[in-house]
Design an enzyme around this catalytic site. Structure first.
Site, PDB file in Angstrom:
ATOM      1  N   LYS A 170       0.773  12.556  13.277  1.00 57.06           N
ATOM      2  CA  LYS A 170       0.455  12.740  11.866  1.00 57.06           C
ATOM      3  C   LYS A 170      -0.334  14.018  11.709  1.00 57.06           C
ATOM      4  O   LYS A 170      -1.396  14.193  12.291  1.00 57.06           O
ATOM      5  CB  LYS A 170      -0.365  11.576  11.303  1.00 57.06           C
ATOM      6  CG  LYS A 170      -0.413  11.597   9.774  1.00 57.06           C
ATOM      7  CD  LYS A 170      -1.623  10.884   9.218  1.00 57.06           C
ATOM      8  CE  LYS A 170      -2.846  11.774   9.160  1.00 57.06           C
ATOM      9  NZ  LYS A 170      -2.704  12.900   8.182  1.00 57.06           N
ATOM     10  N   HIS A 212      20.954 -16.688  -2.888  1.00 56.86           N
ATOM     11  CA  HIS A 212      21.601 -15.650  -3.688  1.00 56.86           C
ATOM     12  C   HIS A 212      20.793 -14.360  -3.573  1.00 56.86           C
ATOM     13  O   HIS A 212      19.574 -14.369  -3.774  1.00 56.86           O
ATOM     14  CB  HIS A 212      21.671 -16.069  -5.161  1.00 56.86           C
ATOM     15  CG  HIS A 212      22.364 -15.055  -6.022  1.00 56.86           C
ATOM     16  ND1 HIS A 212      23.727 -14.945  -6.057  1.00 56.86           N
ATOM     17  CD2 HIS A 212      21.884 -14.110  -6.875  1.00 56.86           C
ATOM     18  CE1 HIS A 212      24.067 -13.968  -6.895  1.00 56.86           C
ATOM     19  NE2 HIS A 212      22.968 -13.450  -7.405  1.00 56.86           N
ATOM     20  N   GLY A 243      -1.856   7.363   8.955  1.00 58.23           N
ATOM     21  CA  GLY A 243      -2.714   7.212  10.125  1.00 58.23           C
ATOM     22  C   GLY A 243      -3.124   5.777  10.366  1.00 58.23           C
ATOM     23  O   GLY A 243      -3.127   5.294  11.500  1.00 58.23           O
ATOM     24  N   GLN A 244      -3.451   5.075   9.287  1.00 54.67           N
ATOM     25  CA  GLN A 244      -3.860   3.676   9.413  1.00 54.67           C
ATOM     26  C   GLN A 244      -2.713   2.817   9.927  1.00 54.67           C
ATOM     27  O   GLN A 244      -2.895   1.967  10.793  1.00 54.67           O
ATOM     28  CB  GLN A 244      -4.336   3.173   8.048  1.00 54.67           C
ATOM     29  CG  GLN A 244      -4.815   1.736   8.027  1.00 54.67           C
ATOM     30  CD  GLN A 244      -6.201   1.572   8.632  1.00 54.67           C
ATOM     31  OE1 GLN A 244      -6.744   2.497   9.210  1.00 54.67           O
ATOM     32  NE2 GLN A 244      -6.768   0.389   8.530  1.00 54.67           N
ATOM     33  N   GLU A 292     -23.533  17.230  10.277  1.00 53.96           N
ATOM     34  CA  GLU A 292     -22.648  18.358  10.516  1.00 53.96           C
ATOM     35  C   GLU A 292     -22.196  18.964   9.190  1.00 53.96           C
ATOM     36  O   GLU A 292     -21.843  18.253   8.255  1.00 53.96           O
ATOM     37  CB  GLU A 292     -21.428  17.851  11.290  1.00 53.96           C
ATOM     38  CG  GLU A 292     -20.400  18.895  11.665  1.00 53.96           C
ATOM     39  CD  GLU A 292     -19.238  18.292  12.451  1.00 53.96           C
ATOM     40  OE1 GLU A 292     -18.646  19.006  13.259  1.00 53.96           O
ATOM     41  OE2 GLU A 292     -18.930  17.093  12.240  1.00 53.96           O
ATOM     42  N   SER A 293     -22.192  20.300   9.118  1.00 49.01           N
ATOM     43  CA  SER A 293     -21.666  20.954   7.913  1.00 49.01           C
ATOM     44  C   SER A 293     -20.176  21.216   8.041  1.00 49.01           C
ATOM     45  O   SER A 293     -19.436  21.145   7.075  1.00 49.01           O
ATOM     46  CB  SER A 293     -22.392  22.278   7.670  1.00 49.01           C
ATOM     47  OG  SER A 293     -22.000  23.257   8.636  1.00 49.01           O
ATOM     48  N   CYS A 342     -15.065  22.175  15.728  1.00 47.56           N
ATOM     49  CA  CYS A 342     -15.693  20.914  16.131  1.00 47.56           C
ATOM     50  C   CYS A 342     -16.910  21.110  17.015  1.00 47.56           C
ATOM     51  O   CYS A 342     -17.845  20.322  16.976  1.00 47.56           O
ATOM     52  CB  CYS A 342     -14.663  20.013  16.819  1.00 47.56           C
ATOM     53  SG  CYS A 342     -13.804  20.801  18.191  1.00 47.56           S
ATOM     54  N   GLN A 354      33.195 -19.329  -0.549  1.00 46.91           N
ATOM     55  CA  GLN A 354      34.236 -20.185  -1.105  1.00 46.91           C
ATOM     56  C   GLN A 354      33.721 -20.897  -2.358  1.00 46.91           C
ATOM     57  O   GLN A 354      32.510 -21.071  -2.534  1.00 46.91           O
ATOM     58  CB  GLN A 354      34.661 -21.230  -0.062  1.00 46.91           C
ATOM     59  CG  GLN A 354      35.290 -20.626   1.194  1.00 46.91           C
ATOM     60  CD  GLN A 354      35.538 -21.676   2.251  1.00 46.91           C
ATOM     61  OE1 GLN A 354      34.661 -22.470   2.574  1.00 46.91           O
ATOM     62  NE2 GLN A 354      36.756 -21.691   2.792  1.00 46.91           N
ATOM     63  N   SER A 414     -13.254  12.806  11.975  1.00 45.70           N
ATOM     64  CA  SER A 414     -14.624  12.394  11.685  1.00 45.70           C
ATOM     65  C   SER A 414     -14.979  11.098  12.411  1.00 45.70           C
ATOM     66  O   SER A 414     -14.102  10.288  12.722  1.00 45.70           O
ATOM     67  CB  SER A 414     -14.806  12.191  10.184  1.00 45.70           C
ATOM     68  OG  SER A 414     -14.127  11.021   9.758  1.00 45.70           O
ATOM     69  N   ASP A 443      25.684 -19.407 -10.699  1.00 48.34           N
ATOM     70  CA  ASP A 443      24.337 -18.961 -10.333  1.00 48.34           C
ATOM     71  C   ASP A 443      23.324 -19.228 -11.444  1.00 48.34           C
ATOM     72  O   ASP A 443      22.417 -18.429 -11.675  1.00 48.34           O
ATOM     73  CB  ASP A 443      24.324 -17.461  -9.994  1.00 48.34           C
ATOM     74  CG  ASP A 443      25.356 -17.084  -8.948  1.00 48.34           C
ATOM     75  OD1 ASP A 443      25.708 -17.964  -8.145  1.00 48.34           O
ATOM     76  OD2 ASP A 443      25.792 -15.930  -8.939  1.00 48.34           O
TER      77      ASP A 443
END
Length: 922
Positions: free
Chosen positions: A618, A128, A655-656, A824-825, A727, A110, A672, A164
């Protein structure tokens, strides 16, 4: 001051610091937003001396009035404050009678005279919905979208006699997503943060700390309320501008065009980043190119050739339809209702009557909204229906699509019968002719049973490691997509069909999914091969074959999950019964690696689903395609919406956020060790249950009393299986010195026989490494080994051909302190160390001198020696005279920094269950 009223709202709660002073307030406004501000201010100790709102509409009081009347706060409902441009003195007198020290206008529609604005000691503040001075005027949120702003927000400012233009007290801003709607912005940010900010602003004023910052002149704009006649779509614009125009007018007044000589309003637009889909052409007046009615909706084209997808269309008579049904809009026949359905219709009619109390009789032609209902009543109506008929799952959009009572009942009955057309899954594919077949690959996020673009429209390319070519541009999930997926999974678990489903029905769905995976095994194996580099024959047998077996195995467990009764001390003279229940945990986040994209999905998801949970998975960023194909098959198998959600994208982002998300109750991760540690930290935010399968440096001990040829063959498999991207690969071989040289010679002979090449060639033994960065890491790994003094017997180089191929590699003379002996390779690198004849305890000590403990192996004909070794090795799995022999029934998981928790076997179920103890006295 004129403000646009909100349409779809939500509530929230917050806590704030204690402030020293309290004020007497007059609230001038309306809506749930005004109601929330009112409730929060009273809770903070401020006294609301009067509420000034609008008269009842169709017999319905405004929410702000309802809240105030309930508390006994004086309520004034003035239809207007001015007449012929002058304040109405009776209204002004009524306002002044409450003695307010500050006017708070949370959402006011109004014009308020300056006699009222300037009357209180502290003046007036107004909310606003734009970042002033931009978008002054009533439709600020709409114009934010229409003009394609990248930022939205709100301003709380001091009212003045301008429009405004008063000084700014505080502002907040948020990002605008590519497909955000007015409702999205309002619900996500403008409403909850706006309520919070209104309360903060009053506190600042009460304590004398509120700023008055003059509005800048730069960037000032004014946009008035858009009228229907001005909302016609101008077609000579880029697709993004068309999309902004449509979403900016959704739902009021609605952007429109002329089709078949009638005005048709467009609702629910999104930018479409894909190839032009198949569809039936639809001529649109003014458009240089016909639209396409597709199974997803109406596709329209900008002057830049890009596309916009429109989901819903509304005709002049108010009827709204899915755009995909344009050419069949009049083909719907009226259903004959059963007696049970007639009873449901009467129950729904009673619910409508309770809401539309101003309507004497609910008739077939009664229109829900034209009878005075608003968006808040939509939520109430659907929740009341859900309480009475839990099997009838309706959405807000369903009400907008069927506003008349008869149409609503027909829609509800069709949904209850499963005739609502929702069974059809809309999928945009990337199709390729490869491996003597056509493979169809979804490439969008899978959320709540639908394939959708990422919220912000971002994509990334997934690469074929065989030649470096782009397979598909895949949606890259955003934080908003994670939130949507988790919300869908939570809803499916708590309120959906899945949560009510009995265990055997759950198992039936899992068996059906396994059957579909087997039916599509060649297509899945082909996708796996081009996306991950896996040799096709291995992908078919192991990547896909074991995935099918895993789902069948856990499907059989669904109705066999049991608790136990426990004898306890009785509380005489009464007796007690104590029993345990195994219950699902809730929403589970699953994060998988890139080496076995589908199999790692299956290992975790099957146990998760068998236990009755819902999941958000994921994918690995570089190998998303089989998981998205799996999502398609899960929908075809009949899994309810929200049970399975698949998000491709960044681990650091998606993932996080999943591991921190407060509604996720379990995280299952394979990857990992450093990332696993970060997940542990993030999961502590709400003490999630966690299971981790992490890195490995698995020792394989080969004694001189072994079957040498078998040991050579198995030893090579232990290292080179799946290109070494395994793995449990044997990260270090200990070979007894008396057979060392012969073992190495035989290994090199066999390597020379291996065929390196296209993984789709059935005779190929060794395919490309998964992605370019990994290949480069492996080459540096080999360089390090040489620099430290290990002997490079074979390989260590990239194969000279397109793609990411690496030669199978052998190192000898590896000493315990070397980098390649410790790390690990995760590639085709055999690391061999010699040990003295008969030195069992010495080699055991060397094998255990690692922080990893995933797997291990021993080759010897002496069973006593083998069992002694298996007892002493610190690893979750020990292979004797074999290697890589995993089975769906055998638990799999590591010790030490290889993680904790199990995949596969009965033990995996316990990772996704919680135990509840119940005691009954009788």
């Amino acid at each position: 001051m004129l403000r646009a009223a909100p349409r779809l709202l939500r509530t929230f709660c917050t806590s704030s610091a204690a402030y020293q002073h309290k004020l007497k307030l007059a609230l001038i406004g309306q809506s749930i937003f005004g109601q929330e501000v009112y409730n929060k201010l009273r809770k903070e100790g401020h006294k609301v001396v009067g509420v000034f709102t609008v008269p009842d509409k169709n017999g319905q009081a405004d929410p702000l009035a309802l809240a105030a009347e309930k508390d006994g706060t004086p309520v004034f409902k003035f239809p207007r404050w001015r007449a012929k441009g002058k304040p109405i003195q009776e209204v002004i007198a009524a306002y002044k009678s409450v003695g307010a020290e500050l006017n708070v206008l949370p959402f006011c529609t109004q014009f308020i005279p300056m006699d009222v604005i300037d009357c209180p000691k502290h003046g007036s503040i107004i909310y606003h919905p734009s970042i002033l001075p931009r978008h002054r005027g009533a439709s600020a949120i709409n114009w934010t979208l229409i003009q394609g702003d990248k930022k939205a927000g709100f301003t709380i400012f001091w009212a003045d006699d301008g429009l405004d233009t008063g000084p700014i007290l505080l502002q907040r801003e948020c990002d605008v997503g590519q497909n955000d709607t007015v409702d999205d912005l309002y619900n996500r940010f403008l409403f909850p943060e706006g309520v919070k900010a209104m309360v903060e602003a009053v506190h600042l004023i009460a304590d004398g700390k509120a700023p008055r910052i003059p509005q800048p002149k730069e960037g000032a704009t004014y946009e008035g309320i858009q009228k229907k006649e001005n909302a016609e779509i101008s077609w000579d614009q880029p697709a993004a501008a068309l999309h902004n125009w449509i979403r900016g007018h959704d739902k009021v007044p609605g952007a429109w065009a002329t089709i078949d000589d009638q005005v048709v309003t467009f609702y629910g637009s999104s930018l479409l980043d894909a190839s032009v889909p198949a569809g039936q052409e639809l001529a649109i007046r003014g458009a240089s190119r016909p639209g396409l009615v597709t199974k997803s909706g109406l596709v329209i084209f900008g002057n830049d050739g890009k596309m916009v997808l429109v989901r819903n269309l509304q005709f002049q008579d108010g009827k709204m339809i899915p755009a995909s049904k344009y050419f069949s809009a009049d083909e719907t026949t009226t259903l004959e209702l059963t007696e049970e359905e007639k009873k449901m219709a009467e129950d729904i009619k009673a619910i409508w009557k309770g809401i539309l109390s101003n309507v004497p009789v609910i008739e077939d032609s009664t229109d829900f909204f034209k009878s005075g209902a608003s968006s808040m009543h939509v939520v109430r109506m659907l929740e009341e229906i859900k309480q009475k008929y839990s099997g009838l799952q309706l959405q807000n959009e369903d009400v907008y699509m069927a506003t008349k009572f008869a149409d609503f009942i027909q829609m509800a009955v069709r949904k209850l019968r499963g005739e609502n057309g929702e069974e059809e899954l809309v999928i945009d594919y990337v199709s390729k002719n490869v491996n003597n077949m056509t493979v169809n690959m979804p490439y969008q996020c899978f959320i709540n049973g639908q394939f959708v673009n990422a919220d912000d429209g971002k994509t990334y390319d997934t690469i074929n490691p065989t030649d470096g070519s782009v397979i598909a541009s895949v949606s890259s999930a955003s934080l908003a997509d994670v939130d949507r997926a988790v919300a869908a999974a939570k809803e499916a678990f708590e309120n959906g069909e899945w949560g009510r489903m009995n265990a055997r029905e759950r198992g039936r769905l899992m068996y059906k999914l396994a059957d579909l995976m087997e039916e599509h095994q060649e297509e899945l194996a082909t996708i796996e091969s081009i996306d991950s580099g896996a040799v096709y024959t291995l992908a078919l047998k192991t990547h896909i074959g074991m995935s099918v077996q895993t789902f069948r195995y856990f499907a059989g467990w669904c109705d066999k999950i049991q608790g136990a009764t426990i004898p306890i001390n009785q509380a005489r003279p009464n007796h007690n019964l104590t029993f345990t229940k195994k219950e699902p945990i809730g929403v589970c986040a699953i994060v998988i690696p890139w080496n076995y994209p589908l199999m790692m999905l299956a290992w975790k998801s099957a146990a998760c689903l068998a236990a009755g949970n819902t999941l958000v998975l994921k994918t690995a960023q570089v190998t998303p395609l089989t998981a998205l194909k799996f999502a398609e098959l899960s929908a075809k198998a009949g899994f309810p919406k929200g049970v399975i959600n698949i998000l491709p994208g960044s681990g650091g982002l998606v993932g996080q956020h999943l591991s921190k998300h407060p509604d996720v109750r379990k995280v299952g991760f394979t990857g990992s060790t450093p990332t696993g540690k970060e997940i542990m930290k993030s999961a502590a935010t709400n003490l999630k249950k966690v299971s981790l399968e992490l890195g490995g440096k698995s020792p394989l001990i080969i004694f001189n009393d072994c079957e040498l040829d078998k040991a050579v063959k198995m030893g090579m498999g232990a290292v080179y299986f799946n290109k070494g991207e395994n793995c449990i690969a044997a990260g270090r071989l200990f070979v007894e010195e008396s057979i060392h040289d012969e073992f190495v010679r035989k290994v090199v002979e066999e390597i020379k026989k291996m065929k390196i090449g296209d993984p789709l060639d059935r005779s190929t033994d060794h395919g490309p490494q998964n992605h370019k960065a990994h290949l480069e890491k492996l080459l540096k790994y080999c360089e390090t080994g040489v620099k430290e003094g290990a002997t490079l017997v074979y390989g260590g180089r990239q194969v000279r051909r397109p793609g990411y191929f690496m030669e199978p590699t052998v190192f000898t003379d590896v000493e315990d302190h070397m980098y390649i002996a410790q790390e690990e390779s995760f590639g085709p690198v055999m690391v061999i160390s010699k040990f003295k004849n008969g030195d069992i305890d010495g080699v055991l000590q060397r094998a255990n001198t690692t922080e990893y403990g995933l797997a291990s192996g021993v080759f010897t004909k002496d069973i006593s020696k083998a069992l002694y070794i298996s007892e002493k090795l610190e690893a979750g799995t020990v292979f004797i005279n074999t290697y890589n022999k995993t089975d769906v029934a055998a638990p799999f998981g590591g010790f030490k920094q290889s993680g904790f928790g199990k995949d596969l076997g009965e033990e995996a179920l316990h990772e996704y269950l919680r135990t509840k103890a119940v005691t009954v006295e009788y």
